[in-house]
Enzyme design. Structure first.
Site, PDB file in Angstrom:
ATOM      1  N   LYS A 115      61.153  40.379  31.652  1.00  0.00           N
ATOM      2  CA  LYS A 115      60.457  41.154  32.694  1.00  0.00           C
ATOM      3  C   LYS A 115      60.450  40.434  34.027  1.00  0.00           C
ATOM      4  CE  LYS A 115      58.161  44.508  30.018  1.00  0.00           C
ATOM      5  NZ  LYS A 115      56.986  45.186  29.544  1.00  0.00           N
ATOM      6  N   LYS A 195      67.922  48.777  23.377  1.00  0.00           N
ATOM      7  CA  LYS A 195      66.938  49.495  22.551  1.00  0.00           C
ATOM      8  C   LYS A 195      66.403  50.700  23.321  1.00  0.00           C
ATOM      9  CE  LYS A 195      62.273  47.980  23.409  1.00  0.00           C
ATOM     10  NZ  LYS A 195      60.996  48.394  22.961  1.00  0.00           N
ATOM     11  N   LYS A 198      61.082  53.642  26.979  1.00  0.00           N
ATOM     12  CA  LYS A 198      60.630  54.513  28.071  1.00  0.00           C
ATOM     13  C   LYS A 198      61.113  53.969  29.405  1.00  0.00           C
ATOM     14  CE  LYS A 198      56.247  53.458  26.519  1.00  0.00           C
ATOM     15  NZ  LYS A 198      55.505  53.603  25.314  1.00  0.00           N
TER      16      LYS A 198
HETATM   17  P1  ADP Z   1      58.824  51.058  25.153  1.00  0.00           P
HETATM   18  O1  ADP Z   1      59.876  50.001  25.055  1.00  0.00           O
HETATM   19  O2  ADP Z   1      59.386  52.420  25.067  1.00  0.00           O
HETATM   20  O3  ADP Z   1      57.954  50.856  26.381  1.00  0.00           O
HETATM   21  P2  ADP Z   1      56.649  49.907  23.725  1.00  0.00           P
HETATM   22  O4  ADP Z   1      57.064  48.561  24.208  1.00  0.00           O
HETATM   23  O5  ADP Z   1      55.419  50.532  24.287  1.00  0.00           O
HETATM   24  O6  ADP Z   1      57.882  50.885  23.906  1.00  0.00           O
HETATM   25  O7  ADP Z   1      56.543  49.834  22.150  1.00  0.00           O
HETATM   26  C1  ADP Z   1      55.549  50.415  21.329  1.00  0.00           C
HETATM   27  C2  ADP Z   1      55.869  50.096  19.878  1.00  0.00           C
HETATM   28  O8  ADP Z   1      57.071  50.757  19.495  1.00  0.00           O
HETATM   29  C3  ADP Z   1      56.113  48.608  19.604  1.00  0.00           C
HETATM   30  O9  ADP Z   1      55.579  48.267  18.329  1.00  0.00           O
HETATM   31  C4  ADP Z   1      57.609  48.475  19.611  1.00  0.00           C
HETATM   32  O10 ADP Z   1      58.061  47.407  18.814  1.00  0.00           O
HETATM   33  C5  ADP Z   1      58.045  49.836  19.044  1.00  0.00           C
HETATM   34  N1  ADP Z   1      59.320  50.229  19.632  1.00  0.00           N
HETATM   35  C6  ADP Z   1      59.550  50.501  20.928  1.00  0.00           C
HETATM   36  N2  ADP Z   1      60.827  50.860  21.132  1.00  0.00           N
HETATM   37  C7  ADP Z   1      61.423  50.806  19.915  1.00  0.00           C
HETATM   38  C8  ADP Z   1      62.749  51.071  19.461  1.00  0.00           C
HETATM   39  N3  ADP Z   1      63.695  51.462  20.282  1.00  0.00           N
HETATM   40  N4  ADP Z   1      63.012  50.929  18.155  1.00  0.00           N
HETATM   41  C9  ADP Z   1      62.044  50.551  17.310  1.00  0.00           C
HETATM   42  N5  ADP Z   1      60.783  50.287  17.671  1.00  0.00           N
HETATM   43  C10 ADP Z   1      60.461  50.410  18.954  1.00  0.00           C
END
Ligand code: ADP
Ligand code: TRP
Length: 326
Positions: A115, A195, A198
């Site tokens: 980040k 991955k 959002k």
């Molecule tokens: P994002 O990356 O979309 O902002 P978050 O960081 O808020 O998502 O993640 C929320 C939860 O979802 C966490 O436990 C994270 O490990 C899981 N998660 C987020 N993206 C993925 C993904 N692409 N595949 C599997 N798990 C995910």
């Protein structure tokens, strides 16, 4: 004997997508419904302050995330479900953890490094983010933390923090372990080497709330090209999704077709669109109903915070004594 304590949270930074669902939420539902654990699931609104979310949007998104988790199957009678900032003890414990955690250890966190590489200037909040996460877990003496792969390092740090605290003040906190799901990582539709997140933008993700025609459009644009003669990562990702959301027979047919080279990506995308949108039909209805009745939503969250606060307050009471401020 009391049941093992499970703690997990999600940031209210956007609508839930299928990566969040398969990587985190689905696992929470299975754990909740097994009846073997005591679950604390919360909306990590304080963590989202480390990003750029404007106040009005944060207020709105907390409600949406709450409605989405309930619509997905979080049951407030079985799980203590609440908003992180409603339970003040999280931040109190985070400060105490700040004072036992060496800077060098925080500097190693890959999420922080990634980040800061993207932002012009990082805040202290971004740096100490995993400390608040450790407090979220340990304030309930959580021993199991179901998260996606990207959060494993933070759970490891939580274990270290418990150890640093216990060594200094006496044995109190348990060792937290992460719990990974079978599909730990869902990849982006447009850049399948990254991955699904959002933060990449709307075209990269499928949100749980999306209507069938939106899903069709998104999947039409999903990248299926091979890179350097290897198996196409995008195709592998779509097949993985079909495996998770669809029936085994259809999945095996496509898998076989992919192996013998007869697969048609258009067919795979069309089948997957229908499979995913069917899977979330009742989710979409429940979500809409909850967002129409925000009084009910507020009551559920207030109740959850009250239940959580009772435990947090007891544990904080002991911590205050251990560290000498009472
Ligand atoms: P994002 O990356 O979309 O902002 P978050 O960081 O808020 O998502 O993640 C929320 C939860 O979802 C966490 O436990 C994270 O490990 C899981 N998660 C987020 N993206 C993925 C993904 N692409 N595949 C599997 N798990 C995910
Ligand atoms: N950092 C987690 C994420 O971005 C969210 C989170 C905050 C969390 N506190 C937590 C997850 C405690 C598990 C336990 O996904």
């Amino acid at each position: 004997m009391s049941k093992p304590v499970i703690v997990s949270g999600v940031q209210p930074t956007g609508n839930l997508h299928i990566g969040n669902y398969l990587g985190a939420v689905k696992n929470w539902l299975e754990l909740q419904n097994s009846g073997k654990y005591q679950l604390y699931i919360f909306i990590a609104d304080l963590h989202s302050l480390t990003g750029k979310i404007p106040a009005e949007q944060l207020r709105e998104q907390v409600k949406i995330t709450a409605a989405e988790l309930l619509a997905a199957g979080i049951d407030p009678d079985k799980t203590t479900f609440f908003v992180q900032s409603h339970v003040f003890e999280h931040t109190e414990l985070a400060w105490i953890f700040n004072c036992v955690s060496p800077m060098g250890e925080l500097d190693r966190m890959t999420q922080y490094k990634d980040k800061t590489a993207q932002q012009i200037s990082a805040t202290a909040g971004l740096f100490t983010y995993p400390i608040l996460q450790a407090a979220d877990i340990l304030i309930y003496k959580g021993s199991l933390v179901p998260v996606g792969q990207d959060q494993v390092q933070h759970v490891e740090l939580t274990r270290d923090i418990a150890r640093w605290f216990n060594n200094k003040y006496g044995e109190f906190f348990p060792e937290a372990k992460h719990l990974l799901t079978k599909v730990p990582k869902v990849m982006s539709l447009l850049e399948p080497e990254k991955k699904m997140s959002k933060s990449l933008g709307a075209g990269h993700v499928i949100e749980l709330r999306e209507e069938p025609d939106e899903i069709i459009e998104k999947l039409k644009r999903a990248v299926t090209a091979t890179i350097g003669g290897k198996k196409a990562p995008g195709v592998e990702n779509l097949l993985g999704l079909l495996k998770e959301f669809g029936d085994e027979k259809t999945y095996k047919e496509f898998l076989l077709a992919e192996k013998d080279g007869t697969i048609r990506y258009g067919d795979l995308k069309a089948t997957l669109s229908k499979t995913v949108s069917d899977y979330f039909t009742s989710f979409r209805e429940k979500r809409a109903n909850l967002l129409k009745n925000t009084k009910k939503l507020d009551d559920i969250l207030a109740n959850g915070a009250k239940k959580a606060q009772k435990v947090a307050n007891t544990n904080m009471g002991t911590v205050r004594k251990l560290i000498g401020i009472r």
